[in-house]
Write a protein that holds these residues in place. Structure first.
Motif, PDB file in Angstrom:
ATOM      1  N   LYS B 289      40.337  46.769  37.717  1.00 58.04           N
ATOM      2  CA  LYS B 289      39.294  46.737  38.601  1.00 58.04           C
ATOM      3  C   LYS B 289      38.540  45.335  38.714  1.00 58.04           C
ATOM      4  N   PHE B 292      40.729  42.236  39.977  1.00 50.96           N
ATOM      5  CA  PHE B 292      40.725  42.319  41.355  1.00 50.96           C
ATOM      6  C   PHE B 292      39.685  42.092  42.095  1.00 50.96           C
ATOM      7  N   THR B 293      38.325  42.588  41.354  1.00 58.10           N
ATOM      8  CA  THR B 293      37.070  42.539  42.282  1.00 58.10           C
ATOM      9  C   THR B 293      36.770  41.010  42.239  1.00 58.10           C
ATOM     10  N   ILE B 299      35.941  46.395  48.657  1.00 62.39           N
ATOM     11  CA  ILE B 299      36.303  47.235  47.571  1.00 62.39           C
ATOM     12  C   ILE B 299      37.207  48.250  48.419  1.00 62.39           C
ATOM     13  N   LEU B 300      37.171  48.643  49.423  1.00 63.97           N
ATOM     14  CA  LEU B 300      38.287  49.432  50.266  1.00 63.97           C
ATOM     15  C   LEU B 300      39.519  49.021  50.204  1.00 63.97           C
ATOM     16  N   LEU B 302      40.574  46.863  48.237  1.00 59.84           N
ATOM     17  CA  LEU B 302      41.387  46.808  46.765  1.00 59.84           C
ATOM     18  C   LEU B 302      41.575  48.014  46.427  1.00 59.84           C
ATOM     19  N   SER B 303      40.721  49.218  46.864  1.00 61.08           N
ATOM     20  CA  SER B 303      41.304  50.356  46.659  1.00 61.08           C
ATOM     21  C   SER B 303      42.559  50.856  47.319  1.00 61.08           C
ATOM     22  N   HIS B 304      42.814  50.518  48.540  1.00 58.53           N
ATOM     23  CA  HIS B 304      43.849  50.662  48.924  1.00 58.53           C
ATOM     24  C   HIS B 304      45.196  49.937  48.457  1.00 58.53           C
ATOM     25  N   TRP B 306      45.251  49.294  45.335  1.00 61.58           N
ATOM     26  CA  TRP B 306      45.791  50.095  44.047  1.00 61.58           C
ATOM     27  C   TRP B 306      46.385  51.315  44.348  1.00 61.58           C
ATOM     28  N   GLU B 307      46.284  52.070  45.496  1.00 62.88           N
ATOM     29  CA  GLU B 307      46.905  53.041  45.653  1.00 62.88           C
ATOM     30  C   GLU B 307      48.319  52.780  46.059  1.00 62.88           C
TER      31      GLU B 307
END
Lengths: 139, 775
Positions: B289, B292-293, B299-300, B302-304, B306-307
């Motif tokens: 995290k 990649f931040t 963040i959204l 990045l969250s995607h 990650w998924e």
């Protein structure tokens, strides 16, 4: 096929709520809110027993004339609520359980995402996709 | 103009293109307008286009007639293949892939005749699993990117399918990123594309002469296909404006825009090392995290990312996952839209990545509301990934009453876009491997056991035999009522026969527990003989074998009084009742006879063995005072001997039983064959106690021993026969009765020796309920 699916956090605020007929959202939001009381009641009822003895699936919380509300609680007190249409051919209990299972799985996956902060609204596309699959297909 | 020979595919393709360009329907196309656009869409350098135009004669004519057009198309194909442009090559080049053109979005709608050979597109329709890379792009790429390719020719390179292994060497030197941008812009969003795709796909399907060998193309890595695929990939990207060239260039960065080039991968690996020096280790979620931040993406997103990249949903990134995530970040930063599903080329290679591997299960995901392409694409490769996920999913499922492991597995499937690398071998679903024990072996063991008359020796043999059988005949397990039902438990508990020994072990332990009281017996049994074969499926066959054995043995046996040729000892059944009557041999024999007769016909052949009992009876008639001792010691010894043979196999269960019975009878007091270890144990102990009388026993025991040792290894007939098992059960029961009778007789005789009897009785755990009068 649910008409509304909601994920409520431990503090009883919604993390995710989605209804199929968009126009009735408020009604479903209200229903889910009231169902929380029933969930609390069920949780506390089993509270005497140890948590692990409490089953995650709560079953039918309360039926109304239009629909039925089912509940599910995780060990971290995150609640899932599914509202299904009563007119729908009554879904078997197993089906409801499987829906909750899928929800739980997806929710776990969301939690595993380090970019997700617990307590944030769930914005995962995968989760959305999964929920969409469970919702009633309303043209 | 040289004559041009076109293959059927080419012909069709070219005619389609011509029709496309011939908007005026004048059967000739002007050198401007659509033709130019088309040629531009071929993503060739402009000078090449010029050369082509010149070669085909259009320059001369000023316009493109059909033949010129065809020639031009063919030259384009040649140029795209990287071959020098020669007029001679028109007809000499074989297996030339069809020229690829990037179709503009706006053109796409009008072009319904265009085939979309891309497997991706066809995925939902043709069932061909679209290749993920293509798919991923397909999603992004509006339908506008229908590739103008004939569907039919399997030889056609997969424009869309990326066999992205090879970076397009021949691609024009354009920057991949530019292409990406186009792609991104082009992709209005899946929603847009999908309806268009929907419109187009039916056409494609109809147009397809047959299933496009997308998969084949997909995996083809030959340069031409690569180039074409590369180009087709570029084609996919809708070109809102005429910057197709840029788009084409872009692809070189990714294979199908998602492939990671070597330098990129090396860079990623280096980055991975900065976080986690061990390349085989994981990067925890928190570290990832932070890393990649730093890319300053929302963040959204990045969250995607990650998924998408956390393939196994474990909250940590392996090297492959990390590279995929990094790649997606790079793509996003360059303006590319994130795919809905992880592109195939980014799939972590958990197992040997098989390009054609299909993930079957994504379709299972109910919630998988991906585009049809995604769904279909997932179908094929999902299985391997499923394998990876299923173990976890299944575990979780088991916690709940589940009835759909699919639903949970589908969760993980959502990430898949198509071919998913097969999961780790160890996570692969293990198929239960039934263990086959040749029936003869078990039968032999049973016979040996019975023969020895010492149940102790091999209580496990029949049981051991059973587990292997279970896999084959679960019903056998059910029907076999082995002593104590321990065996049955053993069987039922073994859900997967992964090893021969496991059920055996369980059975053995159970047996031991049953006969637990006879440690000596167990000891005798201890050196586990090879797993007892399952009861002969065809008792007949086994009995035939046994008959042979019997014949051999019998003849030898008859020579020696009391030596009975028995087939492998009957599996020792830890039947308490059996142990009870080690002495009542004769009556047992008699009873066993009818019992045996009642059993399956297999037993009939064994009948002759019964005749041998008479020999034993002779033994039984020996001095009463020694009878019990004899029996006991003999049994003990026999048990010991039997243990070995019993374990070996159980070929002719019944014949073995009989033989064992005869052996027992020879001893004069040995109980029925079946004999669970307990009788052995008892005998052993009694042996100790009766040491002074031991000399009396040796003769008998010797005989028995001889018999036992001479037991031929009965060939085991493969196959388990329920009947055989039942027969063995009956045999054991008969043995039980025989033993019971023996026991009663001995008891009477024991009146003279109360002490020994008492001891024996105490040791017979439940073998016989009779307790000698405490005299």
């Amino acid at each position: 096929m649910a008409v509304c699916i909601a994920v409520i956090a431990k503090e009883n605020y919604p993390l995710y709520i989605r209804s199929v007929p968009s126009q009735n959202e408020l009604k479903f939001h209200y229903t889910v809110h009231t169902s929380l009381d029933v969930v609390e009641e069920k949780i506390s009822a089993v509270g005497k027993a140890m948590a692990d003895q409490r089953e995650l699936y709560l079953g039918l919380l309360y039926p109304t004339e239009d629909y039925k509300v089912y509940g599910y609680v995780t060990n971290s007190k995150v609640k899932f609520v599914i509202v299904v249409d009563s007119s729908n051919t009554s879904l078997r209990d197993n089906e409801i359980r499987s829906m909750f299972r899928k929800l739980h799985n997806s929710f776990t996956d969301v939690m595993c995402n380090p970019f997700y902060n617990p307590g944030d609204p769930i914005q995962s596309k995968a989760f959305d996709g999964m929920v969409s699959g469970m919702m009633v297909q309303v043209s | 103009m040289e004559s041009l020979t076109l293959s059927d595919v080419e012909q069709k393709y070219y005619s389609d293109l011509f029709i496309y360009c011939d908007t005026d329907n004048t059967k000739k196309v002007a050198s401007n307008g659509k033709v130019l656009d088309l040629f531009r869409a071929a993503q060739l350098p402009s000078d090449v286009v010029l050369q082509i135009t010149e070669l085909c004669g259009a320059t001369r004519l000023g316009h493109f007639g059909r033949s010129q057009f065809y020639i031009a198309l063919k030259l384009i194909a040649i140029a795209q293949s990287g071959l020098p442009l020669r007029v001679e090559s028109l007809n000499t080049v074989k297996d030339l892939p069809l020229p690829r053109f990037v179709v503009a979005k706006n053109e796409q709608e009008t072009r319904h005749t265009a085939m979309y050979p891309d497997s991706e597109n066809q995925g939902p329709y043709s069932g061909v699993i679209p290749r993920p890379p293509g798919r991923g792009q397909a999603k992004k790429i509006p339908l506008s990117h229908e590739v103008i390719q004939s569907v039919v020719p399997a030889a056609d390179p997969q424009p869309d399918t990326t066999s992205p292994v090879v970076s397009p060497h021949q691609s024009p030197p354009t920057s991949p990123h530019a292409w990406r941008k186009h792609t991104r812009q082009a992709s209005g969003g899946n929603a847009d594309r999908q309806p268009v795709v929907g419109n187009v796909w039916p056409h494609f399907r109809e147009a397809q002469a047959g299933p496009v060998a997308v998969d084949g193309m997909w995996s083809g890595h030959s340069p031409p296909p690569v180039q074409e695929s590369w180009e087709s990939a570029t084609i996919r990207t809708s070109v809102p404006s005429a910057a197709t060239n840029e788009i084409q260039r872009q692809t070189s960065g990714y294979d199908d825009p998602w492939k990671i080039t070597d330098e990129q991968r090396q860079y990623y690996i280096n980055q991975f090392k900065t976080i986690q020096p061990d390349l085989t280790g994981f990067i925890p979620g928190s570290a990832a995290k932070e890393f990649f931040t730093k890319s300053k993406l929302p963040i959204l997103e990045l969250s995607h990312i990650w998924e998408l990249s956390d393939f196994d949903k474990d909250g940590a990134l392996t090297l492959d996952e990390f590279c995929a995530a990094f790649h997606l970040v790079v793509a996003r930063k360059n303006g590319y839209e994130l795919p809905e599903k992880l592109p195939e080329s980014l799939m972590p290679k958990l197992i040997d990545l098989d390009d054609s591997a299909e993930v079957p299960e994504p379709a299972l995901d109910v919630g998988y509301s991906g585009s049809p392409v995604e769904v279909t694409s997932n179908k094929s490769p999902s299985m391997p990934s499923l394998n990876q996920n299923w173990p976890e999913l299944n575990q979780s499922n088991e916690q709940w009453e589940t009835f759909s492991e699919r639903s949970s597995s589908s969760q993980t499937l959502t990430q898949f876009d198509s071919n998913i690398a097969p999961a780790d071998p160890d996570t692969a679903i293990v198929h239960p491997v039934p263990i086959r024990m040749t029936p003869s072996k078990i039968h032999m063991q049973e016979m040996e056991l019975k023969r020895a008359g010492s149940d102790h020796t091999h209580p496990t043999s029949p049981l051991l035999a059973k587990p292997p059988e279970l896999s084959e005949e679960s019903k056998l397990a059910a029907t076999i009522k082995f002593p104590g039902n321990t065996v049955g438990d053993g069987y039922s508990s073994s859900d997967s026969f992964t090893s021969d020994q496991e059920p055996m072990a369980s059975v053995v332990t159970r047996q031991r527990s049953h006969s637990g009281t006879s440690p000596e017996g167990l000891k005798v049994v201890a050196p586990p003989p090879p797993p007892p074969r399952p009861h002969a499926s065809h008792s007949r066959s086994s009995s035939l074998d046994m008959n042979r054995n019997f014949a051999a043995v019998t003849s030898a046996g008859q020579q020696q009084p009391g030596v009975v040729a028995f087939p492998p000892a009957v599996p020792p059944r830890p039947q308490p009742t059996q142990a009870a009557g080690p002495h009542g041999h004769r009556p047992v024999e008699g009873d066993s006879l009818p019992v045996h007769c009642s059993t399956s016909p297999q037993q009939i052949p064994e009948q002759p063995n019964f005749a041998d009992f008479s020999q034993f009876q002779a033994f039984a008639d020996q001095p009463a005072e020694d009878a019990e001792k004899h029996s006991e010691t003999a049994q003990a010894e026999k048990a010991g001997d039997v243990a070995g043979p019993l374990r070996t196999a159980k070929s002719d269960g019944q014949s073995e039983e009989r033989a064992a019975a005869t052996v027992n009878s020879a001893k004069g007091s040995t109980g029925p064959l079946a004999p669970p270890p307990k009788p052995v144990r008892r005998r052993l102990k009694s042996e100790d106690e009766l040491r002074p009388e031991a000399e009396e026993h040796p003769p008998k025991s010797n005989v028995i021993t001889a018999v036992l040792t001479t037991q031929p290894s009965i060939p085991r007939s493969v196959g388990k026969d329920k009947k055989a098992i039942q027969a063995s059960i009956r045999r054991n029961k008969e043995t039980n009765t025989v033993l019971a009778r023996l026991n009663s007789e001995l008891q009477q005789q024991l009146k003279v020796r109360p002490v020994t009897l008492l001891r024996q009785n105490s040791q017979r755990e439940g073998f016989c309920t009779y307790t000698p009068p405490p005299t």
